[in-house]
Design an enzyme around this catalytic site. Structure first.
Site, PDB file in Angstrom:
ATOM      1  N   TYR A  41      -9.831 -10.569  -6.624  1.00  0.00           N
ATOM      2  CA  TYR A  41      -8.884 -10.745  -7.724  1.00  0.00           C
ATOM      3  C   TYR A  41      -9.156 -12.009  -8.539  1.00  0.00           C
ATOM      4  O   TYR A  41      -8.644 -12.154  -9.638  1.00  0.00           O
ATOM      5  CB  TYR A  41      -7.450 -10.781  -7.175  1.00  0.00           C
ATOM      6  N   ARG A  58       0.855  -1.183   0.000  1.00  0.00           N
ATOM      7  CA  ARG A  58       0.000   0.000   0.000  1.00  0.00           C
ATOM      8  C   ARG A  58       0.896   1.240   0.000  1.00  0.00           C
ATOM      9  O   ARG A  58       2.044   1.194   0.463  1.00  0.00           O
ATOM     10  CB  ARG A  58      -0.899   0.030   1.233  1.00  0.00           C
ATOM     11  N   HIS A  88      -2.340   2.203  -5.892  1.00  0.00           N
ATOM     12  CA  HIS A  88      -3.076   0.988  -5.529  1.00  0.00           C
ATOM     13  C   HIS A  88      -3.264   0.074  -6.746  1.00  0.00           C
ATOM     14  O   HIS A  88      -3.456  -1.137  -6.588  1.00  0.00           O
ATOM     15  CB  HIS A  88      -4.430   1.360  -4.934  1.00  0.00           C
ATOM     16  N   HIS A 104      -3.927  -9.158   3.888  1.00  0.00           N
ATOM     17  CA  HIS A 104      -5.368  -9.123   4.116  1.00  0.00           C
ATOM     18  C   HIS A 104      -5.718  -9.972   5.334  1.00  0.00           C
ATOM     19  O   HIS A 104      -5.267 -11.111   5.458  1.00  0.00           O
ATOM     20  CB  HIS A 104      -6.126  -9.680   2.901  1.00  0.00           C
ATOM     21  N   ARG A 111      -0.682  -2.467  -6.719  1.00  0.00           N
ATOM     22  CA  ARG A 111      -1.017  -3.519  -5.754  1.00  0.00           C
ATOM     23  C   ARG A 111      -2.005  -4.518  -6.378  1.00  0.00           C
ATOM     24  O   ARG A 111      -1.850  -5.727  -6.253  1.00  0.00           O
ATOM     25  CB  ARG A 111      -1.609  -2.883  -4.500  1.00  0.00           C
ATOM     26  N   LYS A 154      -1.845  -2.419   8.191  1.00  0.00           N
ATOM     27  CA  LYS A 154      -2.900  -1.939   9.072  1.00  0.00           C
ATOM     28  C   LYS A 154      -2.796  -2.611  10.429  1.00  0.00           C
ATOM     29  O   LYS A 154      -2.501  -3.802  10.526  1.00  0.00           O
ATOM     30  CB  LYS A 154      -4.269  -2.218   8.447  1.00  0.00           C
TER      31      LYS A 154
END
Length: 330
Positions: free
Chosen positions: A311, A163, A276, A302, A279, A187
């Site tokens: 995806y 990211r 992004h 994730h 990514r 995150k």
């Protein structure tokens, strides 16, 4: 690998709420200090709620029903928000209303009845392998002062699927060229190690050994020539940020966004391409090459495989090839 569940909001030591505007501040304080959400996430929630209050006007939150919130959704839609942005607005509202419910402000939470986030999902912008190749060499030594840095930046994005916020916060010691991997902090301050390919290693090595010293020298000369104009000590030789600006300071997210846009425009890529998108391209190309979706989930950082599954819808032609190759009636 276990799939993470939605965080349960249990307010602790939150100051008594006194007024509609204060509810937002208390909510942001709560998700920052109690839930330990990142500053970027807190800022996004705050922006979303500012827009919600713009729509709210003289209405009272306590009297809103699902029809009112449907009108709010339509109001957002008319402002031509991207599907992902609209989805995040609804998520922000649901979490905010849950907080108010647990605080005793609301007896019921009509926001929970809003459509699922999946309704607003869309296939992300993805570059083809050929476009990626063109983008990686778009920084031109004849046109761009920091082309070595910019090539290293683009290569690292595509090599790791990072990211923009993760690249911004990279330190030099996070990139292990000899061991061929990069440590990213995502995150919730969760760290993950992602392998680096030969091209990314070579590009970052050139930046470290050639581009960065040249930039440091430029900064030193400017400081000597105009010492009175330097408002703060230059960060050149002592900066440990992986990517820095012309002044030796950490490269901002906005600057990275502008750089990717500039080079995407140079190769004639769609205007929707952003950091992004690299990514998205990283994940899509891995899956098209035969990688397992759970491996891609780990590489992307994730928490839930549901997020990664978007995806699997990107390249139908690859699925057709697999079906034809392996199915008895293919």
């Amino acid at each position: 690998m276990s799939i993470s569940r939605r965080r349960k909001l249990i307010p602790q030591n939150v100051e008594k709420l006194t007024g509609s505007q204060n509810w937002v501040e208390s909510f942001i304080h709560y998700i920052r200090s109690e839930c330990n959400l990142s500053e970027n996430t807190c800022a996004a929630y705050h922006r979303d709620l500012v827009r919600f209050y713009e729509w709210l006007g003289n209405r009272k939150i306590e009297s809103l029903n699902i029809q009112d919130l449907a009108d709010y959704t339509e109001w957002l839609y008319q402002r031509k928000l991207a599907a992902t942005s609209l989805s995040r607005h609804l998520v922000s509202l649901r979490v905010f209303f849950r907080f108010l419910q647990l605080e005793g402000i609301l007896k019921a939470n009509p926001a929970e009845l809003l459509g699922s986030q999946k309704v607003w999902d869309r296939i992300p912008s993805v570059l083809s392998p050929h476009q990626v190749e063109k983008l990686m060499i778009a920084p031109d030594p004849g046109k761009d002062a920091f082309w070595i840095r910019d090539r290293a930046l683009l290569e690292l994005f595509y090599a790791t699927g990072a990211r923009a916020s993760e690249v911004v916060n990279l330190r030099i010691w996070d990139i292990h060229l000899d061991e061929k991997y990069c440590r990213l902090t995502g995150k919730g301050n969760k760290q993950r190690d992602v392998p680096l390919g030969t091209r990314a290693i070579e590009a970052f090595n050139s930046w470290l050994k050639i581009g960065r010293p040249e930039l440091d020298e430029q900064i030193r000369k400017r400081a000597e020539k105009h010492p009175l104009n330097v408002s703060a000590p230059a960060e050149h030789t002592t900066s440990d940020w992986a990517f820095v600006s012309r002044r030796g300071r950490r490269l901002r997210r906005e600057a990275i966004w502008e750089l990717v846009k500039k080079y995407a425009d140079r190769i004639g890529a769609p205007s929707s391409i952003s950091p992004h998108s690299l990514r998205h391209s990283f994940a899509t190309h891995l899956l098209c090459g035969g990688a397992d979706i759970r491996q891609v989930q780990v590489l992307l950082g994730h928490a839930s495989i549901v997020t990664t599954e978007i995806y699997t819808h990107v390249d139908l032609s690859q699925l057709k090839k697999i079906h034809h190759k392996f199915h008895p009636r293919g």
